[in-house]
Write a protein that holds these residues in place. Structure first.
Motif, mmCIF file in Angstrom:
data_model
loop_
_atom_site.group_PDB
_atom_site.id
_atom_site.type_symbol
_atom_site.label_atom_id
_atom_site.label_comp_id
_atom_site.label_asym_id
_atom_site.label_seq_id
_atom_site.Cartn_x
_atom_site.Cartn_y
_atom_site.Cartn_z
ATOM 1 N N LEU A 206 0.826 -1.205 0.000
ATOM 2 C CA LEU A 206 0.000 0.000 0.000
ATOM 3 C C LEU A 206 0.860 1.256 0.000
ATOM 4 N N ARG A 207 1.951 1.256 0.742
ATOM 5 C CA ARG A 207 2.834 2.432 0.776
ATOM 6 C C ARG A 207 3.438 2.723 -0.596
ATOM 7 N N GLN A 208 3.622 1.698 -1.414
ATOM 8 C CA GLN A 208 4.209 1.872 -2.741
ATOM 9 C C GLN A 208 3.177 2.174 -3.816
ATOM 10 N N SER A 209 1.919 2.148 -3.439
ATOM 11 C CA SER A 209 0.848 2.383 -4.407
ATOM 12 C C SER A 209 0.742 3.871 -4.735
ATOM 13 N N PRO A 210 0.406 4.221 -5.987
ATOM 14 C CA PRO A 210 0.181 5.642 -6.328
ATOM 15 C C PRO A 210 -1.047 6.228 -5.628
ATOM 16 N N PHE A 211 -1.889 5.364 -5.066
ATOM 17 C CA PHE A 211 -3.085 5.825 -4.363
ATOM 18 C C PHE A 211 -2.848 5.980 -2.856
ATOM 19 N N TYR A 212 -1.582 5.834 -2.423
ATOM 20 C CA TYR A 212 -1.300 5.869 -0.986
ATOM 21 C C TYR A 212 -1.736 7.186 -0.349
ATOM 22 N N LEU A 213 -1.337 8.314 -0.930
ATOM 23 C CA LEU A 213 -1.618 9.611 -0.317
ATOM 24 C C LEU A 213 -3.128 9.855 -0.247
ATOM 25 N N LEU A 214 -3.843 9.498 -1.311
ATOM 26 C CA LEU A 214 -5.304 9.668 -1.303
ATOM 27 C C LEU A 214 -5.927 8.832 -0.197
ATOM 28 N N ALA A 215 -5.507 7.580 -0.095
ATOM 29 C CA ALA A 215 -6.036 6.710 0.957
ATOM 30 C C ALA A 215 -5.712 7.267 2.334
ATOM 31 N N LEU A 216 -4.499 7.768 2.529
ATOM 32 C CA LEU A 216 -4.085 8.312 3.824
ATOM 33 C C LEU A 216 -4.945 9.504 4.213
ATOM 34 N N ILE A 217 -5.141 10.441 3.297
ATOM 35 C CA ILE A 217 -5.927 11.645 3.617
ATOM 36 C C ILE A 217 -7.357 11.274 3.970
#
Length: 781
Positions: A206-217
């Motif tokens: 998940l940390r390496q996914s391009p969607f990580y920041l969106l998921a985190l926010i």
């Protein structure tokens, strides 16, 4: 998991809801003894989950569940490790004491049974939340905690303040829940898994996914609103409008820690990144300072404790954000300690209010002799909150400063934040435990005396447990702290700290904190006045901003409603047909699906005659001098279509079309003659042109769509199915009738219901008499 244990775990999860169902009846039947019986439900939960402590301490995880929606792969599943087990024990253990406390606090209240029902439902929702494995199950319980807390906060529904606080909590945490749901959907999309156990096993995926920041926010949106992080902190102190048992349970040990739980649960999957280690410490540290500074401004015991709860949640988020093993250990120790001392102090505040009639610290004093047990519980809880030995809070504070010593570049800033925050919490803890009990006995609305056992049993028990867990820290760490820290860190962690002070920087910082706290306590009145002046100078705050937001939302909604629901039928009809035209034309043009124009066929003279009749009818409608003529002329098109059906070998369909057109003309003519409308159309030309354009677009759009459909290769699958099974299954040779009556029987029933409702509406319109004044008259008959 063995079937027997799985069944018991399932029973433990649904037991609070079952108890909530019978709570009103049981309260009515058993009166003052109902609390003892209802407390058996959370007590059973506590004993059941305590039975897993040994296995979890050895590194095992307990999983189980049942298929919920098999077609979608959704299970009612649970996942027990050190983190979820400690939360389950806190929820059920403190929940048992809260149920008993509620029995004494709300004694004689006519709605006590309802309160028991609400608090037990909340308990079940929170328990389900912390043990959920399935993302969907987590979200369902997450939102259920918001709904049940709304009922609890607004329990005193006759008061405006209670209703406002309940609505505020529901709006803030409910919107956060939707943010969390979106985050979980993004996580499932990015990883392909839908459960916590699977997600935690994926490592860095998940940390390496391009969607990580969106998921985190999105996840932080849910966690920050639930755990009252700045700037969403304002709803938690306002929730103190709820009865004190609610404050002691929801806002110290359970609901407000749901966001912290979520962050701790997802730390192995989302943590250890620059974003995580920046956002969480910054917002957590800010919340810590804001909460403690606002706390010293208050004089209400519950509000003083509420704002320090905000601060404590900020401290937990800050520590979770650091991500190091020792920071995780500190967060775990502080969470356990906070649940015990804050739950005890809230119950003490409620007990003082219940037995003296006030919670205003400036009006209290000298209660030590009248309420000795309450005083003992308050002092022990305050010592733990102040971080003094030999209580569990001391272990937590020492580990916090040890963690800050390893905070890298954040060291100096967050060390100062922690010292200031802990010193102010020290002040508030001892202000609650000392000021009401020392000094001269003051006159209060009620003659103060010690409360019944149901009221002091809870705070005294939690205070003593706070002492016992520190004295026997080896056992506490073995079965609670270490398994929980291991689950949060994602790797095995051993917690060793004890109540024996170790000379070093953490101890020095602890001494500095205590000295600063004592100094502020001595000048508390001055500090309170200073903060009051600062807040008056600032003026605006998030709490007032919420009211402004809600008022703006209402005005915006009213404006939109006035536009889209203005009460004019012609506007509704025009908008509806414009949308139909767009739905027909936009996809065909946008995706290049316009039909090819066919060659015009050779028509017989009678076919030309029918087309000519339809064109004449269309002209008659367009140029009719009055509405009645237009309605009658409208039937000409329907009759022309019926003739076409007859010519092409569908007499039954032709007969149906004749009947429908005849009835439509009769009903419309009857309605128009009774509604006293203008006999002719007096609309201006632009309105007529708009209607002609919209009608033409709809008609042409349907024509083009049907033309496109006829150019697609015919799929005879359905035709063959109905031809094959109409007689075999439905025993009918008329395939059309069999489809309508048997294969589409329920659909046909719905259509009949629609026609019936429309007929009733028309009948109601016909029966209305409009007098010359334009005001509705009484119905006929």
């Amino acid at each position: 998991m063995a079937d027997g244990l799985q069944s018991l775990t399932f029973l433990a999860l649904i037991l609070p809801f079952l108890a909530a169902v019978v709570a009103p009846w049981l309260t009515k039947a058993l009166k003052h003894n109902a609390a003892w019986v209802l407390a058996l439900a959370p007590a059973f939960m506590f004993v059941h989950f305590l039975g897993y402590a040994g296995a979890v301490a050895d590194g095992a995880t307990i999983t189980g569940g049942y298929a919920w929606i098999p077609s979608l792969g959704v299970d009612f599943s649970w996942y027990l490790d050190g983190l979820s087990l400690v939360f389950a024990l806190l929820i059920s253990g403190i929940g048992t004491l809260i149920v008993l406390y509620s029995g004494g606090y709300l004694k004689g209240n006519e709605y006590q049974g309802r309160f028991f029902s609400f608090i037990l439902m909340f308990m079940g929702a929170m328990q389900g939340l912390v043990v959920s494995d399935s993302f969907l199950m987590l979200f369902v319980f997450w939102e259920l905690t918001s709904i049940t807390s709304f009922l609890l906060i607004g329990f005193d529904h006759a008061r405006d303040a209670s209703r406002r606080a309940a609505l505020q909590a529901l709006v803030v945490t409910g919107l956060g829940g939707l943010s969390m749901l979106a985050g979980l959907i993004v996580i499932q999309f990015a990883t392909g898994v839908g459960s916590m156990s699977e997600l935690l096993a994926l490592g860095d995926l998940l940390r390496q996914s391009p969607f990580y920041l969106l998921a985190l926010i999105l996840i932080l949106g849910g966690a920050f609103t639930k755990s009252a992080q700045f700037p969403f902190h304002f709803w938690l102190p306002n929730a103190m409008e709820a009865p004190t048992p609610v404050s002691a349970y929801l806002h110290s040990a359970t609901m407000v820690k749901a966001g912290v739980y979520l962050l701790m649960r997802l730390n192995p999957a989302l943590g250890d990144t620059a974003w995580w280690e920046t956002i969480l410490p910054v917002f957590g540290g800010t919340t810590l300072l804001v909460g403690t500074l606002l706390a010293i401004r208050q004089t209400d015991l519950k509000l003083m404790l509420a704002y320090t709860t905000v601060a404590s949640l900020g401290l937990l988020v800050m520590l979770t954000g650091f991500g190091s093993e020792i920071a995780v250990e500190a967060a775990v120790l502080y969470l356990i300690a906070h649940s015990m001392f804050k739950g005890a102090l809230f119950m003490v505040a409620g007990l003082i209010d219940h037995e003296s009639g006030t919670r205003d610290v400036t009006r209290l004093g000298g209660l030590r002799g009248a309420m000795p047990i309450t005083f003992a519980a308050a002092m022990m809880a305050a010592i733990s909150m102040g971080g003094l030995p030999p209580f569990f809070g001391f272990l937590a504070k020492e580990e916090i400063y040890a963690a800050l010593n390893f905070a890298g570049g954040w060291n100096s800033v967050f060390t100062l934040v922690a010292i200031a925050g802990n010193a102010l919490m020290f002040v508030i803890g001892f202000a609650v435990a000392i000021k009401p009990f020392f000094g001269e006995l003051r006159e209060t609305p009620k003659h103060p005396h010690e409360g019944p056992v149901l009221l002091w049993l809870g705070p005294l028990t939690l205070a003593v447990v706070g002492l016992a867990t520190a004295v026997f820290s080896g056992l506490s760490h073995q079965y609670l702290s270490s398994p929980m820290a291991s689950a949060v860190a994602g790797t095995p962690v051993e917690v060793y700290i004890s109540i024996v002070p170790h000379v070093g920087l953490p101890l020095i910082l602890s001494v500095v904190t205590v000295l600063l706290g004592v100094a502020i306590y001595v000048f508390l009145d001055g500090a309170r006045a200073t903060m009051a002046g600062i807040l008056r100078a600032i003026g605006w705050g998030p709490d007032r901003g919420f009211d402004q937001f809600m008022r703006g939302l209402v005005r915006f909604s009213a404006g939109v409603t006035n536009i889209v629901q203005n009460g004019r039928l012609e506007v509704y009809m025009t908008v509806t047909f414009i949308m139909i035209a767009l739905a027909l034309w936009v996809p065909m043009i946008g995706f290049g699906e316009l039909p090819t124009w066919p060659e015009f066929p050779d028509l017989a003279f009678y076919e030309w005659t029918i087309i000519l009749i339809a064109v004449i009818g269309l002209g008659a409608v367009a140029y009719a001098a009055d509405r009645l003529t237009a309605i009658v002329s409208l039937g000409i098109q329907g009759f022309a279509v019926a003739l076409l059906f007859m010519l092409f070998g569908a007499p039954d369909l032709s007969f149906t079309q004749f009947m429908v057109e005849t009835l439509s003309v009769v009903i419309l003519a009857l309605a128009m003659t009774r509604l006293r409308l203008h006999p002719s159309d007096h609309r201006p030309t632009p309105e007529k042109l708009l209607d002609v354009t919209v009608a033409g677009a709809c008609g042409a759009g349907f024509a083009m769509l049907l033309l496109k459909v006829t150019q697609i290769p015919f799929d005879a699958t359905l035709s063959e199915f109905f031809n094959t099974y109409s007689y075999v299954v439905a025993h009918g040779r008329n395939v059309v009738n069999v489809i309508i009556v048997d294969f589409r029987g329920l659909d046909t029933l719905g259509e009949i219901a629609v026609v019936m409702i429309a007929g009733l509406a028309i009948l109601a319109l016909i029966r209305i008499r409009v007098p010359r004044s334009g005001l509705p008259a009484e119905r006929e008959g």
